[in-house]
Design a protein around this motif. Structure first.
Motif, PDB file in Angstrom:
ATOM      1  N   LYS A 125       0.019  12.968   0.378  1.00 56.34           N
ATOM      2  CA  LYS A 125      -0.335  11.567   0.677  1.00 56.34           C
ATOM      3  C   LYS A 125       0.638  10.960   1.685  1.00 56.34           C
ATOM      4  O   LYS A 125       0.228  10.306   2.649  1.00 56.34           O
ATOM      5  N   TRP A 126       1.961  11.179   1.440  1.00 55.47           N
ATOM      6  CA  TRP A 126       2.950  10.620   2.353  1.00 55.47           C
ATOM      7  C   TRP A 126       2.835  11.239   3.740  1.00 55.47           C
ATOM      8  O   TRP A 126       2.929  10.537   4.744  1.00 55.47           O
ATOM      9  N   ASN A 127       2.611  12.553   3.811  1.00 54.86           N
ATOM     10  CA  ASN A 127       2.474  13.208   5.107  1.00 54.86           C
ATOM     11  C   ASN A 127       1.267  12.685   5.873  1.00 54.86           C
ATOM     12  O   ASN A 127       1.339  12.479   7.082  1.00 54.86           O
ATOM     13  N   ASN A 128       0.167  12.455   5.174  1.00 54.70           N
ATOM     14  CA  ASN A 128      -1.023  11.889   5.832  1.00 54.70           C
ATOM     15  C   ASN A 128      -0.725  10.499   6.381  1.00 54.70           C
ATOM     16  O   ASN A 128      -1.153  10.151   7.486  1.00 54.70           O
ATOM     17  N   GLU A 129       0.009   9.708   5.598  1.00 52.58           N
ATOM     18  CA  GLU A 129       0.361   8.358   6.054  1.00 52.58           C
ATOM     19  C   GLU A 129       1.309   8.421   7.241  1.00 52.58           C
ATOM     20  O   GLU A 129       1.157   7.680   8.211  1.00 52.58           O
ATOM     21  N   ARG A 143       0.822  -1.222   0.000  1.00 50.15           N
ATOM     22  CA  ARG A 143       0.000   0.000   0.000  1.00 50.15           C
ATOM     23  C   ARG A 143       0.853   1.268   0.000  1.00 50.15           C
ATOM     24  O   ARG A 143       0.453   2.285  -0.557  1.00 50.15           O
ATOM     25  N   TYR A 144       2.046   1.233   0.576  1.00 52.13           N
ATOM     26  CA  TYR A 144       2.909   2.418   0.545  1.00 52.13           C
ATOM     27  C   TYR A 144       3.400   2.685  -0.874  1.00 52.13           C
ATOM     28  O   TYR A 144       3.541   3.833  -1.274  1.00 52.13           O
ATOM     29  N   ALA A 145       3.661   1.624  -1.625  1.00 44.86           N
ATOM     30  CA  ALA A 145       4.086   1.797  -3.020  1.00 44.86           C
ATOM     31  C   ALA A 145       2.969   2.445  -3.837  1.00 44.86           C
ATOM     32  O   ALA A 145       3.231   3.208  -4.760  1.00 44.86           O
ATOM     33  N   GLU A 146       1.747   2.144  -3.474  1.00 52.82           N
ATOM     34  CA  GLU A 146       0.612   2.648  -4.238  1.00 52.82           C
ATOM     35  C   GLU A 146       0.231   4.089  -3.887  1.00 52.82           C
ATOM     36  O   GLU A 146      -0.712   4.624  -4.446  1.00 52.82           O
ATOM     37  N   LEU A 147       0.998   4.717  -3.003  1.00 59.14           N
ATOM     38  CA  LEU A 147       0.750   6.130  -2.707  1.00 59.14           C
ATOM     39  C   LEU A 147       1.146   7.017  -3.885  1.00 59.14           C
ATOM     40  O   LEU A 147       0.780   8.183  -3.942  1.00 59.14           O
ATOM     41  N   SER A 148       1.914   6.462  -4.811  1.00 58.68           N
ATOM     42  CA  SER A 148       2.269   7.208  -6.024  1.00 58.68           C
ATOM     43  C   SER A 148       2.028   6.329  -7.240  1.00 58.68           C
ATOM     44  O   SER A 148       1.905   5.110  -7.128  1.00 58.68           O
ATOM     45  N   GLU A 149       1.952   6.980  -8.385  1.00 56.39           N
ATOM     46  CA  GLU A 149       1.726   6.255  -9.630  1.00 56.39           C
ATOM     47  C   GLU A 149       2.916   5.369  -9.947  1.00 56.39           C
ATOM     48  O   GLU A 149       4.023   5.600  -9.490  1.00 56.39           O
ATOM     49  N   VAL A 150       2.679   4.384 -10.787  1.00 55.74           N
ATOM     50  CA  VAL A 150       3.740   3.472 -11.208  1.00 55.74           C
ATOM     51  C   VAL A 150       4.602   4.148 -12.266  1.00 55.74           C
ATOM     52  O   VAL A 150       4.083   4.670 -13.252  1.00 55.74           O
ATOM     53  N   GLY A 151       5.902   4.143 -12.063  1.00 58.06           N
ATOM     54  CA  GLY A 151       6.883   4.496 -13.072  1.00 58.06           C
ATOM     55  C   GLY A 151       6.671   5.773 -13.850  1.00 58.06           C
ATOM     56  O   GLY A 151       6.762   5.760 -15.076  1.00 58.06           O
TER      57      GLY A 151
END
Length: 140
Positions: free
Chosen positions: A118-122, A21-29
């Protein structure tokens, strides 16, 4: 503390490992051409310096590399990518993804801002919370 990476053998289910789920905080590639990654792997093999990172049994870092490796393995049954297991806390895993995403992908200012939020919220959801006596507690 930083997430520690330990080299592991390819998991038996490596072709079907789901993204963390952490990887999915941003788009792929973002800015990466998957066909070019496949062509590079076919020509040069899997880059041992960039293993696919597994955390909690899922793909924390390396979604494009994993997809490319699956495509290469469909043509070459002996092809197996390199893996590392991330060892550490959830905060360390999230920091690892953030650092690698910001350093590797070509994010424009709008994308960078969106992912930072997104990362800050996580991070906030994982950070130790003050207890009633004022000391940090992370009972969640």
């Amino acid at each position: 503390m930083a997430l520690k990476l330990k080299r592991i053998d390819a998991p038996k289910n490596w072709k079907s490992i789901k993204p963390h789920r952490y990887a999915e905080l941003s788009e792929v590639g973002i800015g990466v051409n998957p066909d070019e990654v496949v062509a590079d792997m076919e020509a040069n093999g899997f880059d041992k310096a960039e293993p696919i990172v597994i955390y909690e049994g899922e793909n924390l870092d390396g979604r494009v590399r994993l997809d490319a490796a699956v495509r290469v393995a469909a043509k070459n049954k002996d092809f197996v990518p390199f893996f590392a297991e991330g060892e550490g806390t959830a905060l360390e895993a999230l920091a690892y993804v953030r650092r690698h995403r910001l350093g590797r992908q070509n994010l424009n200012p709008t994308q960078r801002s969106m992912y930072e939020e997104k990362w800050n919220n996580e991070y906030e959801s994982l950070a130790p919370k003050p207890s009633e006596n004022g000391k940090a507690s992370n009972d969640s």
